[in-house]
Design a protein around this motif. Structure first.
Motif, mmCIF file in Angstrom:
data_model
loop_
_atom_site.group_PDB
_atom_site.id
_atom_site.type_symbol
_atom_site.label_atom_id
_atom_site.label_comp_id
_atom_site.label_asym_id
_atom_site.label_seq_id
_atom_site.Cartn_x
_atom_site.Cartn_y
_atom_site.Cartn_z
ATOM 1 N N GLU A 578 -0.545 -2.415 18.635
ATOM 2 C CA GLU A 578 -1.751 -1.510 18.064
ATOM 3 C C GLU A 578 -2.186 -0.454 16.927
ATOM 4 N N ASP A 579 -1.405 -1.202 15.665
ATOM 5 C CA ASP A 579 -1.719 -0.110 15.014
ATOM 6 C C ASP A 579 -1.635 -1.576 14.137
ATOM 7 N N GLN A 580 -2.407 -3.231 13.694
ATOM 8 C CA GLN A 580 -2.168 -3.926 12.793
ATOM 9 C C GLN A 580 -3.191 -4.279 13.242
ATOM 10 N N LEU A 581 -4.077 -5.081 12.368
ATOM 11 C CA LEU A 581 -5.501 -5.713 12.324
ATOM 12 C C LEU A 581 -5.505 -7.432 11.133
ATOM 13 N N MET A 582 -6.023 -8.415 11.790
ATOM 14 C CA MET A 582 -6.039 -9.355 11.026
ATOM 15 C C MET A 582 -7.458 -9.047 10.600
ATOM 16 N N LEU A 583 -7.813 -9.455 9.377
ATOM 17 C CA LEU A 583 -9.305 -8.806 9.360
ATOM 18 C C LEU A 583 -9.591 -10.290 8.202
ATOM 19 N N GLY A 584 -10.843 -10.996 8.701
ATOM 20 C CA GLY A 584 -10.716 -12.330 7.984
ATOM 21 C C GLY A 584 -10.174 -13.927 8.630
ATOM 22 N N GLU A 585 -10.725 -14.184 7.056
ATOM 23 C CA GLU A 585 -9.941 -15.583 8.036
ATOM 24 C C GLU A 585 -8.172 -15.741 7.419
ATOM 25 N N ASP A 586 -7.509 -14.870 6.543
ATOM 26 C CA ASP A 586 -6.608 -14.553 5.901
ATOM 27 C C ASP A 586 -5.381 -14.114 5.720
ATOM 28 N N LEU A 587 -5.850 -12.444 6.081
ATOM 29 C CA LEU A 587 -5.386 -11.139 6.055
ATOM 30 C C LEU A 587 -5.118 -10.735 7.259
ATOM 31 N N MET A 588 -3.916 -10.562 7.004
ATOM 32 C CA MET A 588 -3.175 -9.192 8.361
ATOM 33 C C MET A 588 -3.178 -7.282 7.592
ATOM 34 N N ILE A 589 -3.205 -6.037 8.029
ATOM 35 C CA ILE A 589 -3.336 -5.409 7.025
ATOM 36 C C ILE A 589 -2.261 -4.139 8.438
ATOM 37 N N ALA A 590 -1.310 -3.211 8.383
ATOM 38 C CA ALA A 590 -0.599 -2.568 8.498
ATOM 39 C C ALA A 590 -0.095 -1.403 8.169
ATOM 40 N N PRO A 591 -1.831 -0.104 8.072
ATOM 41 C CA PRO A 591 -1.299 0.849 7.359
ATOM 42 C C PRO A 591 0.092 1.811 7.933
ATOM 43 N N ILE A 592 -0.197 2.549 7.244
ATOM 44 C CA ILE A 592 0.645 3.891 6.868
ATOM 45 C C ILE A 592 0.439 4.906 7.846
ATOM 46 N N TYR A 593 0.603 5.771 8.927
ATOM 47 C CA TYR A 593 -0.121 6.660 9.447
ATOM 48 C C TYR A 593 0.641 7.920 9.629
ATOM 49 N N GLU A 594 1.582 8.081 8.769
ATOM 50 C CA GLU A 594 2.887 8.952 9.625
ATOM 51 C C GLU A 594 3.273 9.629 8.060
ATOM 52 N N ALA A 595 3.380 10.902 7.990
ATOM 53 C CA ALA A 595 3.628 11.871 7.358
ATOM 54 C C ALA A 595 5.147 11.227 6.668
ATOM 55 N N ASN A 596 5.910 11.741 5.381
ATOM 56 C CA ASN A 596 6.849 11.284 4.791
ATOM 57 C C ASN A 596 7.230 9.533 4.986
ATOM 58 N N ALA A 597 6.982 9.094 5.017
ATOM 59 C CA ALA A 597 6.733 7.804 5.507
ATOM 60 C C ALA A 597 7.254 6.888 4.175
ATOM 61 N N LYS A 598 8.723 6.336 4.218
ATOM 62 C CA LYS A 598 9.035 5.226 3.251
ATOM 63 C C LYS A 598 8.084 3.382 3.208
ATOM 64 N N GLY A 599 8.355 3.051 4.002
ATOM 65 C CA GLY A 599 7.075 2.437 4.859
ATOM 66 C C GLY A 599 7.281 2.313 6.480
ATOM 67 N N ARG A 600 7.078 1.334 6.572
ATOM 68 C CA ARG A 600 6.774 0.334 8.343
ATOM 69 C C ARG A 600 7.586 -0.496 8.595
ATOM 70 N N PHE A 601 7.365 -0.305 10.250
ATOM 71 C CA PHE A 601 7.909 -2.035 10.519
ATOM 72 C C PHE A 601 6.260 -2.620 10.339
ATOM 73 N N VAL A 602 6.996 -3.360 10.352
ATOM 74 C CA VAL A 602 5.457 -5.018 10.402
ATOM 75 C C VAL A 602 6.170 -5.846 11.293
ATOM 76 N N TYR A 603 5.271 -6.049 12.518
ATOM 77 C CA TYR A 603 5.596 -7.713 13.064
ATOM 78 C C TYR A 603 4.554 -8.385 11.982
ATOM 79 N N LEU A 604 5.315 -9.819 12.055
ATOM 80 C CA LEU A 604 4.638 -11.016 11.389
ATOM 81 C C LEU A 604 4.467 -12.003 12.629
ATOM 82 N N PRO A 605 3.306 -12.219 12.851
ATOM 83 C CA PRO A 605 3.023 -13.382 14.615
ATOM 84 C C PRO A 605 3.511 -13.947 13.492
#
Ligand code: GLC
Length: 676
Positions: A578-605
């Motif tokens: 619920e917090d990543q998107l595919m973009l067009g033909e080649d990309l995937m985005i996984a923005p950060i939406y929490e304060a003070n984050a150093k990064g985030r968990f990202v799922y790569l299919p």
């Protein structure tokens, strides 16, 4: 491909579906023919469909809730509500298309409810295993789309594409509209334009457009310019245009009721306004106080209003944002009088009877609160349409013209305002050169302009809310879209703005906009502006690629943003992301939406390159570091001044050098990232 149109009663004609395929079948008035669930048209319209435990619901365009819409009630009703809190059932758009997907059997079907009034969608809220769609009138067209021949991996995408074909090609904004745009409620003078431009220049922040909000107008009157703020509007616009900055003014739906204002006088004289049952004009307050409301459903009124944009086009403007077109009614003349009387009555009661004070004070605040966007007001005025368009919605018919009650066709108002402007631009051969987007919308308006998602807040949760709406909006044809970056209401901070912008790098509409009275949130108002420049530079480096993907999505009726579920429906984890998107033909985005984050968990299919851009990426070497990551879950570090995104292992992405505006991009000098 199966496409069916089921017509019940005599629906109102809506031009949202404009290409019904030759293989499509049409059925009339036979609920039992509907291929899924059960339709009941006894007293009102009710569609009920059982769902399996793991069935998912996608779509509904601009709406609260998740990417998977299950578990909530939605009211399809264009609503001017600036408080986008969890429990809300309606936002500014009404987009009645959804897809039900059953992962266990890998089957899906799409439903489109072509209905202009309030539609309630109970997506497993009242009963967890039932999808119920309800409308008051039984005059409705329902479309069913399924594709049994599609492979499990493409079944949802295939249904969405079929629907998109049916509703016609999405609006393509001009290339410059992919540039970064700066806006704020309060900008209304030449000094504002100059200040914003110069600060961007000084801090090396790329920029393509500056917006003018209601203060550029004279007393908030559409198609006028405040002479004190902008003594020579055309010269001020030219000054900006000469620096490759576009000026984008706002246009509101209501026109100040003022018999000394030529536009209003014309509207009254030509009978172009919405009227009440007694034939008098609806007068309700918006920014200019009491206003008249153009009858956008009437083609003559539409033409008249559309032609008015010429006044601003002639001054060099080439972009507009249409606002307050749900329509927002702060109060009606009748409503405010009634509320005032009620308040007097209640205050007399409070003063004479101690015991009831509590409830009376609640009643008093409700009385004030309820004058805004009151259903009673929406039920009090009427539109004039061609008799053949009205179906059973006509309350009276005379000389080939029918009168319909606004409440019954409410969701078409903003749509037709956008259409009014776009039809005029088209008539002068300029549709593709002019930026146009709107707040209120209905499916069909996607052919005429984009939408922004209205008055969000400077809240972390609103980064995520925007992300979740993007693919649903794309399903309904709205590709040129984005949210107020930094957040419109409340005060943003540096980190929140950076993270909002990191999402905005990828949305076709990339605009920083904020409300009057909030902290000034132009990028140059924060420390270390090179961090902001870094993020904006990345956008400019990607613009040719992103614009190409956006145009392809429009031309091929595909989605620019997709849930991972659409591309990897057999991957149990991807399906529920619920917090990543595919973009067009080649990309995937996984923005950060929490304060003070150093990064985030990202799922790569699947295996992908992780690309990282920090503020110096646009400098001499122009290299964006990349790392190939295996499929699975990773903790990906990402500082607030970085943007991380993902490229499929087999794809390569063209980048140009950053530039101060889109006009200065050198499209011949390209480097590649990803699989080079
Ligand atoms: C509405 C719009 C907002 C705009 C304001 C003043 O709230 O949604 O974007 O700034 O009106 O025009």
């Amino acid at each position: 491909m199966t496409v069916e149109k089921h017509i019940f009663g005599k629906p109102f004609y809506i031009d949202s579906v404009i290409n019904f395929p030759p293989y499509g079948k049409t059925f009339t008035d036979e609920p039992k023919n509907f291929p899924v669930g059960k339709i009941d048209i006894q007293d009102d319209f009710k569609f009920t469909c059982k769902m399996n435990e793991d069935d998912m619901i996608f779509g509904l365009g601009e709406a609260m809730g998740g990417i998977n819409k299950r578990g909530r009630i939605y009211k399809s009703w264009c609503n001017d509500d600036p408080h986008h809190t969890e429990e809300k059932e309606s936002l500014y758009g009404a987009h009645n298309f959804l897809v039900v997907y059953s992962p266990s059997i890998q089957k899906a079907f799409g439903l489109y409810f072509d209905y202009p009034g309030m539609l309630e969608i109970d997506a497993g809220f009242t009963k967890i295993d039932e999808l119920v769609v309800h409308s008051e009138k039984t005059d409705i067209a329902v479309y069913f789309i399924a594709d049994d021949s599609a492979s499990p991996d493409s079944v949802v995408k295939s249904i969405v594409s079929e629907f998109r074909k049916m509703i016609g090609q999405s609006y393509i904004a001009p290339f410059w509209a992919m540039g970064f745009m700066q806006s704020r409620w309060g900008y209304g003078s030449e000094q504002d334009l100059v200040r914003v431009y110069e600060n961007h220049k000084k801090h090396n922040l790329p920029l393509d457009a500056i917006f003018l909000d209601i203060d550029y107008m004279d007393e908030f009157k559409d198609f006028t310019v405040n002479k004190e703020n902008l003594p020579n509007f055309a010269a001020a616009v030219k000054k900006m245009n000469d620096k490759n900055i576009h000026v984008v003014p706002i246009i509101d739906a209501g026109i100040k009721a003022d018999d000394t204002f030529d536009v209003d006088v014309e509207g009254v004289k030509n009978d172009f306004y919405c009227k009440k049952a007694d034939g008098s004009l609806l007068a309700a307050a918006v920014w200019p106080n009491l206003s008249h409301f153009p009858d956008f459903l009437n083609s003559d009124a539409r033409r008249w209003f559309g032609e008015k944009y010429k006044i601003l086009l002639d001054a060099g403007v080439d972009g507009f944002w249409n606002d307050m077109n749900e329509p927002a009614l702060f109060y009606s003349e009748d409503g405010i009088k009634e509320a005032a009387n009620k308040l007097i009555e209640l205050s007399n009661k409070v003063l004479s009877d101690d015991n009831t004070q509590d409830k009376i004070s609640w009643q008093m605040s409700d009385t004030i609160w309820n004058v805004k966007n009151a259903m009673k007001d929406y039920a009090s005025f009427y539109h004039t349409v061609d008799e053949k368009e009205a179906g059973n919605f006509a309350v009276s018919v005379k000389n080939g013209k029918a009168t319909v009650c606004h409440k019954d066709v409410h969701n078409l108002y903003g749509f037709n305002m956008t259409k009014a402007a776009s039809e005029y631009f088209d008539s002068i051969g300029k549709k593709s050169d002019i930026l146009l987007f709107s707040r209120a919308s209905f499916i069909g308006a996607h052919r005429y302009g984009g939408v922004w998602t209205g008055d969000n807040n400077s809240w972390w949760s609103h980064i995520l809310l925007c992300l979740k709406m993007l693919p649903s909006l794309n399903m309904c044809g709205f590709l040129y879209t984005g949210c107020d970056l930094g957040g419109f209401g409340c005060n943003t901070n540096r980190e929140l703005l950076l993270r909002f912008l990191a999402l905005g790098v990828f949305t076709p509409l990339m605009r920083n906009h904020s409300a009057l009275g909030t902290r000034e949130q132009e990028c140059y108002n924060f420390e270390n502006t090179e961090d902001f420049a870094g993020i904006l530079n990345l956008r400019y480096r990607l613009i040719p690629y992103l614009y190409d993907q956006y145009k392809k999505a429009s031309e091929n009726n595909t989605m620019y943003f997709r849930p991972l579920a659409f591309d990897y429906p057999t991957d149990k984890i991807a399906l529920r992301i619920e917090d990543q998107l595919m973009l067009g033909e080649d990309l995937m985005i996984a923005p950060i939406y929490e304060a003070n984050a150093k990064g985030r968990f990202v799922y790569l299919p699947e295996e992908m390159y992780c690309l990282r851009s920090s503020h110096n990426h646009g400098s001499e070497e122009g290299i964006i570091p990349q790392e190939l990551l295996k499929a699975g879950t990773h903790f990906v570090e990402c500082a607030p001044n970085e943007v991380v995104f993902f490229v499929k292992k087999t794809s390569r992405i063209p980048l140009v050098d950053a530039a101060e505006n889109t006009k200065s991009l050198d499209l011949n000098k390209v480097t590649f990232v990803g699989a080079v």
